[in-house]
Scaffold this motif. Structure first.
Motif, PDB file in Angstrom:
ATOM      1  N   GLY A  22       0.832  -1.191   0.000  1.00  0.00           N
ATOM      2  CA  GLY A  22       0.000   0.000   0.000  1.00  0.00           C
ATOM      3  C   GLY A  22       0.865   1.238   0.000  1.00  0.00           C
ATOM      4  O   GLY A  22       1.984   1.243   0.513  1.00  0.00           O
ATOM      5  N   SER A  23       0.351   2.288  -0.583  1.00  0.00           N
ATOM      6  CA  SER A  23       1.133   3.514  -0.749  1.00  0.00           C
ATOM      7  C   SER A  23       1.468   4.164   0.584  1.00  0.00           C
ATOM      8  O   SER A  23       2.523   4.773   0.730  1.00  0.00           O
ATOM      9  N   GLN A  24       0.598   4.051   1.571  1.00  0.00           N
ATOM     10  CA  GLN A  24       0.856   4.686   2.862  1.00  0.00           C
ATOM     11  C   GLN A  24       2.068   4.054   3.546  1.00  0.00           C
ATOM     12  O   GLN A  24       2.936   4.748   4.074  1.00  0.00           O
ATOM     13  N   ALA A  25       2.159   2.725   3.531  1.00  0.00           N
ATOM     14  CA  ALA A  25       3.302   2.043   4.132  1.00  0.00           C
ATOM     15  C   ALA A  25       4.587   2.386   3.392  1.00  0.00           C
ATOM     16  O   ALA A  25       5.636   2.621   4.004  1.00  0.00           O
ATOM     17  N   ASP A  26       4.517   2.414   2.065  1.00  0.00           N
ATOM     18  CA  ASP A  26       5.703   2.766   1.280  1.00  0.00           C
ATOM     19  C   ASP A  26       6.159   4.191   1.573  1.00  0.00           C
ATOM     20  O   ASP A  26       7.354   4.473   1.668  1.00  0.00           O
ATOM     21  N   SER A  27       5.212   5.103   1.714  1.00  0.00           N
ATOM     22  CA  SER A  27       5.555   6.495   2.021  1.00  0.00           C
ATOM     23  C   SER A  27       6.218   6.612   3.385  1.00  0.00           C
ATOM     24  O   SER A  27       7.159   7.392   3.568  1.00  0.00           O
ATOM     25  N   GLU A  28       5.742   5.812   4.342  1.00  0.00           N
ATOM     26  CA  GLU A  28       6.338   5.842   5.676  1.00  0.00           C
ATOM     27  C   GLU A  28       7.778   5.350   5.632  1.00  0.00           C
ATOM     28  O   GLU A  28       8.678   5.962   6.235  1.00  0.00           O
TER      29      GLU A  28
END
Length: 592
Positions: free
Chosen positions: A438-444
């Protein structure tokens, strides 16, 4: 700063001078003295006199030979450049002339030019000292021999000295410029200045801003168009230069020794000062300093005895290295260690003298890099958080400990085995290795990785400072030199992506893509990254060729000195040195 457990200078070579400093300076001043060294001194008021240069973390002091008074020669907040001059001083002869290190300190002053009266010249019939010149190092003949000691001053000389002491106080500096036998009380409330006082711990952060300050805040906030902001920046820079009729002056120090480290200590102290002073302009960093030290920035908190600090450090070390410690407990203890080291130089000295903690941190850094069994089950995000904290803690341990021999001895032991491990564990792939969750985990993960890469650059910067010291004092190919550091890193599979990332961050910070001035933290990182790139260009032909071939176009068309000048606020202490670094990097990348 140069202290042993008994509270004396680490490299004490003059018992009489050390005793004088201890008796006649406040404890807070004495504890911040890093080193001292005899030199021939030349300035607008001193004409080739053999004196002791005393270096603290904020000022360069001068004292007679033998010592009678301690006088501020220059404050680092006024320094613009410190450089070695490649010349052979004519007033020296024989071996002294050949092995002399000529150090030139350029600084700004609002004091009127000297009118030909030397406050240390014992022979009143001597002609006035000529002001130093950048282009001509042929000075008049020396007035004091290196072997001779200045004679006792008469009453007229003493009156002149007292007058000099009272007249050279700086209105923007709350500390006495002259310490020692003459105890000068702290001045009353500072008079207003056209430029905001950014170094004084007595300045109130809640005072109403002047119109100039208000326009600067508007400038920094990015609420005005870029072209107008550029004009305002140039006007502000010109106003800073013209306020108080500031002018450039020079202090020349001639260290008659091939093994002198005065230049290196001056550079290191100046670097530490401009970094610390710039970071104090950041509200979060400033609040942290107030919270951690219990006093205003620029002042030291209540001093803790060496014995008490040693006891507390021993307790913390035992807890850190206990068997079966969880990652959460390790992280909390490291936070405690980092906070304590941030405010206490004694703890930093103890860190290098007891090698176990340093070895433990390097080992933990290696394990988190390679995913060893002891860290199994720890998420990528938690590993990045732990790695970042370790690297930040190590970087703090380097600050203001360059005169402590224990640091060099530990890192150079067993053919620099620990330093090699630290360097190789520091470098990582700047591209995040994440699974598709997911994009949120990758961004973190990307944000945490970016924070780690910032910290890694700061630690590598500190190691390169150590390398410059070693390169200067020993052979350039010696262990722990800058060339050696880059050769150790060269086989690392992720070195080129790591260096490319750091270079790209320099281009990004100085490009038009970010239409705003840089924050204090961003400016410090830019300065450190520029020092890293300059080392690669000067000391490693393989890395230099890589930077020219892969990033030459970006530096040619994106990075321009005029754009850099707009991004670096002129009132940041680190701005001018960073601009010079940018120009030097552009010269090496584009014109070779």
């Amino acid at each position: 700063m140069a202290r042993t457990g008994s509270g004396t200078l680490l490299n004490r070579r003059n018992v009489k001078l050390d005793s004088f400093l201890k008796r006649n300076t406040e404890r807070a001043v004495y504890e911040r003295i890093r080193t001292y060294e005899p030199c021939v001194v030349m300035s607008e008021t001193v004409n080739k006199v053999y004196m002791h240069v005393v270096l603290s973390d904020e000022r360069v002091y001068l004292t007679e030979y033998p010592p009678r008074t301690l006088t501020t020669a220059v404050s680092f907040r006024r320094v613009r450049d410190i450089e070695l001059v490649n010349d052979l001083p004519e007033f020296l002869s024989g071996k002294d002339r050949e092995r002399c290190q000529h150090i030139r300190i350029t600084y700004v002053t609002d004091k009127p030019a000297a009118k030909g009266r030397d406050w240390l010249r014992r022979d009143k019939r001597l002609p006035p000292a000529a002001p130093p010149s950048r282009r001509n190092s042929q000075y008049p003949s020396i007035t004091h021999t290196l072997e001779g000691y200045p004679a006792e001053r008469d009453s007229e000389w003493m009156k002149e000295e007292v007058h000099m002491i009272k007249s050279t106080r700086s209105a923007s500096c709350p500390n006495p410029e002259t310490l020692g036998l003459l105890k000068v009380p702290h001045p009353p409330t500072q008079p207003p200045s056209t430029a905001p006082s950014l170094y004084s711990p007595t300045s109130s952060p809640i005072s109403s801003p002047s119109p100039t300050e208000q326009s600067l805040k508007t400038l920094e906030s990015g609420q005005v168009p870029r072209r107008i902001r550029s004009v305002l920046s140039r006007l502000w820079r010109r106003d800073c230069e013209n306020s108080g009729e500031e002018r450039e002056a020079e202090l020349h120090l001639y260290a008659v020794s091939q093994t002198s480290r005065l230049y290196l200590y001056l550079q290191s102290s100046w670097n530490s000062f401009i970094i610390r002073s710039t970071l104090l302009l950041d509200p979060l960093y400033r609040r942290k300093c107030i919270t951690s030290s219990g006093s205003s920035p620029g002042k030291r908190g209540p001093s803790v005895s060496w014995e008490r600090t040693t006891h507390l450090f021993g307790q913390l070390s035992s807890e850190l290295m206990q068997d079966g410690i969880t990652v959460e407990s390790l992280y909390l203890l490291l936070q405690e260690l980092k906070t304590a080291a941030h405010r206490d130089v004694t703890l930093r000295q103890l860190f290098w003298r007891s090698s176990e903690v340093c070895v433990f941190l390097v080992q933990t850094l290696e394990e988190s890099l390679h995913g060893c069994q002891s860290l199994s089950g720890v998420s990528t995000a938690d590993q990045l958080l732990l790695r970042t904290l370790i690297v930040q803690t190590l970087a703090i341990m380097f600050r203001e400990t360059e005169v402590d021999a224990a640091r060099f001895n530990l890192l150079s032991a067993k053919k620099c085995a620990l330093a090699s491990r630290m360097l190789l564990a520091l470098i990582c792939d700047p591209r995040p290795q994440t699974q598709t969750r997911g994009s949120q985990a990758d961004s973190e993960i990307q944000a945490l990785l970016s924070e780690y890469l910032d910290a890694a650059c700061s630690l590598l910067f500190e190691l390169l400072l150590l390398g410059h010291e070693t390169s200067r004092c020993f052979s350039p190919d010696n262990l722990l030199s800058v060339g050696w550091i880059l050769r150790v890193l060269q086989p690392h599979p992720h070195l080129l992506p790591f260096i490319t990332y750091q270079a790209q961050q320099v281009v990004l910070a100085l490009s038009d893509l970010q239409d705003s001035v840089l924050s204090p933290v961003q400016c410090v990182l830019l300065f450190q990254r520029c020092r890293l790139l300059l080392a690669c260009l000067q000391y490693n032909s393989w890395l230099a060729q890589h930077l020219r071939s892969h990033l030459g176009e970006e530096f040619r068309y994106v990075v321009k000195p005029s754009c850099a000048e707009e991004k670096l606020p002129p009132h940041y202490p680190i701005s001018s040195p960073t601009l010079r670094l940018v120009e030097h990097i552009l010269t090496l990348i584009l014109h070779r």
